[in-house]
Design an enzyme around this catalytic site. Sequence first.
Site, short mmCIF file in Angstrom:
data_model
loop_
_atom_site.label_atom_id
_atom_site.label_comp_id
_atom_site.label_asym_id
_atom_site.label_seq_id
_atom_site.Cartn_x
_atom_site.Cartn_y
_atom_site.Cartn_z
N ARG A 266 46.11 17.25 30.29
CA ARG A 266 45.92 16.73 31.68
C ARG A 266 47.17 16.89 32.70
O ARG A 266 47.89 15.86 32.65
CB ARG A 266 45.35 15.54 31.79
CG ARG A 266 43.82 15.38 31.29
CD ARG A 266 43.19 13.74 31.24
NE ARG A 266 42.51 13.78 30.08
CZ ARG A 266 42.43 12.76 29.48
NH1 ARG A 266 43.09 11.56 29.72
NH2 ARG A 266 41.65 12.69 28.36
N SER B 5 34.00 0.92 26.48
CA SER B 5 34.89 1.61 25.40
C SER B 5 35.69 0.62 24.60
O SER B 5 35.91 -0.36 24.73
CB SER B 5 36.12 2.12 26.64
OG SER B 5 37.14 2.85 25.84
N GLY C 1 29.81 14.80 35.77
CA GLY C 1 29.61 15.63 37.03
C GLY C 1 28.56 14.92 37.78
O GLY C 1 28.24 15.49 38.94
N GLY D 206 37.92 4.01 29.32
CA GLY D 206 38.95 3.19 28.93
C GLY D 206 39.77 2.59 29.83
O GLY D 206 40.22 3.16 30.93
N HIS E 277 33.15 15.13 28.41
CA HIS E 277 34.02 14.09 28.78
C HIS E 277 34.47 14.27 30.19
O HIS E 277 35.69 14.02 30.52
CB HIS E 277 35.16 14.55 27.91
CG HIS E 277 35.72 12.89 27.53
ND1 HIS E 277 35.47 12.35 26.60
CD2 HIS E 277 36.80 12.26 28.28
CE1 HIS E 277 36.28 11.16 26.32
NE2 HIS E 277 37.00 10.94 27.49
N TYR F 190 36.13 4.68 19.61
CA TYR F 190 36.97 5.81 19.25
C TYR F 190 37.56 5.69 17.83
O TYR F 190 38.18 4.44 17.54
CB TYR F 190 38.44 5.69 20.22
CG TYR F 190 38.05 6.28 21.39
CD1 TYR F 190 37.39 7.72 21.44
CD2 TYR F 190 38.55 5.88 22.43
CE1 TYR F 190 37.48 8.20 22.78
CE2 TYR F 190 38.47 6.65 23.94
CZ TYR F 190 37.82 7.69 23.99
OH TYR F 190 37.70 8.46 25.12
N PRO G 181 31.28 5.05 29.01
CA PRO G 181 32.56 4.23 28.78
C PRO G 181 33.71 4.80 29.33
O PRO G 181 33.89 6.06 29.44
CB PRO G 181 32.72 4.33 27.11
CG PRO G 181 31.99 6.06 26.89
CD PRO G 181 30.92 5.85 28.04
N THR H 42 32.44 8.55 19.92
CA THR H 42 33.04 9.63 20.75
C THR H 42 33.96 10.53 19.90
O THR H 42 34.72 10.05 19.07
CB THR H 42 33.70 9.16 21.99
OG1 THR H 42 32.88 8.50 22.73
CG2 THR H 42 34.28 10.30 22.80
N LYS I 163 28.87 11.05 21.08
CA LYS I 163 29.11 11.48 22.25
C LYS I 163 29.88 12.50 21.95
O LYS I 163 30.86 12.67 21.19
CB LYS I 163 29.69 10.39 22.84
CG LYS I 163 30.22 10.79 24.45
CD LYS I 163 30.57 9.60 25.17
CE LYS I 163 30.93 9.52 26.59
NZ LYS I 163 32.43 10.05 26.66
N ARG J 223 26.74 12.86 40.55
CA ARG J 223 27.65 12.25 41.72
C ARG J 223 26.56 11.77 42.63
O ARG J 223 26.84 11.43 43.81
CB ARG J 223 28.35 13.28 42.19
CG ARG J 223 29.57 13.92 41.79
CD ARG J 223 30.77 12.72 41.27
NE ARG J 223 31.70 13.35 40.40
CZ ARG J 223 32.12 13.17 39.08
NH1 ARG J 223 30.88 12.51 38.86
NH2 ARG J 223 32.81 13.46 38.58
C1 FNR Z 1 36.45 8.39 30.40
N1 FNR Z 1 35.69 8.69 29.40
C2 FNR Z 1 35.58 7.93 28.21
N2 FNR Z 1 34.93 8.47 27.29
C3 FNR Z 1 34.77 7.63 26.35
O1 FNR Z 1 33.83 7.86 25.26
N3 FNR Z 1 35.65 6.58 25.97
C4 FNR Z 1 36.43 6.21 26.93
O2 FNR Z 1 37.39 5.14 26.56
C5 FNR Z 1 36.76 7.16 28.01
N4 FNR Z 1 37.47 6.86 29.01
C6 FNR Z 1 37.50 7.46 30.29
C7 FNR Z 1 38.59 7.16 31.27
C8 FNR Z 1 38.19 7.64 32.56
C9 FNR Z 1 39.32 7.32 33.56
C10 FNR Z 1 37.30 8.83 32.63
C11 FNR Z 1 37.12 9.24 34.07
C12 FNR Z 1 36.39 9.11 31.74
C13 FNR Z 1 34.67 9.98 29.81
C14 FNR Z 1 33.28 9.12 30.16
O3 FNR Z 1 32.74 8.47 29.27
C15 FNR Z 1 32.18 10.24 30.71
O4 FNR Z 1 32.10 11.01 29.61
C16 FNR Z 1 32.83 11.11 31.90
O5 FNR Z 1 33.44 10.17 32.70
C17 FNR Z 1 31.83 11.75 32.75
O6 FNR Z 1 32.12 12.38 33.67
P1 FNR Z 1 32.19 11.96 35.24
O7 FNR Z 1 30.96 11.21 35.77
O8 FNR Z 1 33.32 11.10 35.32
O9 FNR Z 1 32.21 13.24 35.98
#
Ligand code: FNR
Length: 380
Positions: free
Chosen positions: A180, A121, A309, A92, A277, A145, A90, A171, A253, A311
């Site tokens: 951040r 999301s 992570g 957002g 996350h 959420y 997901p 989550t 999650k 990739r």
């Molecule tokens: C997320 N992630 C995230 N997780 C979730 O449960 N709800 C959400 O709305 C979001 N939003 C979100 C926005 C952005 C821009 C990112 C990059 C990530 C976390 C996402 O689901 C996931 O756990 C991570 O992105 C996995 O890591 P990698 O693949 O980005 O390294």
Amino acid sequence: FEIYLDGLSGIMPKMPMTYAELEERGSQALDPWLLSYVAGGAGDERTQDLNASVFDDWGLIPRILVDGAQRDLSIELCGLSLPSPLLMAPVGVIGLCAQDGHGDLAVARASARTGVPMIASTLTVDPMEDVAAQFGDTPGFFQLYTPNDRELAESLVNRAEQAGFKGIVVTLDTWIPGWRPRDLSRSNFPQLRGLVLENYFSDPIFRSRLAKPPAQDLQAAVGAWATTFGNPSLMWDDLAWFRSMTDLPLILKGIMHPEDVKQAIDGGVDAIYCSNHGGRQANGGLASLDMLPDVVEAADETPVIFDSGVRSGDHVVKALALGARAVAVGRPYVYGLALGGEDGIVHVLRSLLAEADLLMAVDGYPKIADLGPSALRRRP
Ligand code: FNR
């Protein structure tokens, strides 16, 4: 072979064939404030970087003279038969990463084309019903959420059931936003003030809490969303409430600790989602992959979804060998969307799967069932 055959006719791939190029070109395609939101992680991003680099601590040990004629990437997850172990994590407000602002719909269409489920999301720009309508035959999951308004949470889950989602992912690592610096130094608040979150804004319970409809007072709606969103008081006692909200498979999650795995399973969840996350929430911690073997061991028969992570195809294969049932990606498909819309996402997903499939075949593990901890060795 498709790409090689195209090459014979002089057609070169327009999309990147490596993650480094995907990230570079995808980043250029995003507005600077969106890029800081997408690419940023907690603190100085050591945990975020570690998430990807720790995969190199493990290596697949090739086997030879294995019958590779029948390859199989399919899995069963929460009663669903899926063509591959890949999921879209997901993300957002991913809608904004598309030129037309409807990126959620592009993700859903890419899901329909690839069979890779989307975990939508809570923060989709388009209403979840419109997103789900694009899924075709591919099942989708809804990520919750949990707002600090129970009726609103229940309304979101009911809508997800009605819309045909096949599982609820709650989550639990994001009840407050992480530290951040990329977001903080750019101060995204001016952009957020004009944020349209139709999934929230179209919710009847959310609307009942507003003095005026979002279309008449957008700032008040965004403000109401921001104050409802966080829920610092959620505790293990609330798991019974999550469970009672839906008969759909329930997945938690953000789990990294084996004790939390056990509590979750005792509370009746259907799958565990091991994730930090993407390193966006807490810095200085372990990589998600570091905890995967412990999480898998504690989960026993309960399936584990993994992310953070991933990739490349070899990352997918290594996570599977360490016991993940399914592997999700976040940023890679966001960059695919930014660069090439729906086709860009399809390219990223198909490339990951093709790379994983080829690696498994070349190394003598043609089926997922052939993979296990003995296929891997930790580098000395
Ligand atoms: C997320 N992630 C995230 N997780 C979730 O449960 N709800 C959400 O709305 C979001 N939003 C979100 C926005 C952005 C821009 C990112 C990059 C990530 C976390 C996402 O689901 C996931 O756990 C991570 O992105 C996995 O890591 P990698 O693949 O980005 O390294």
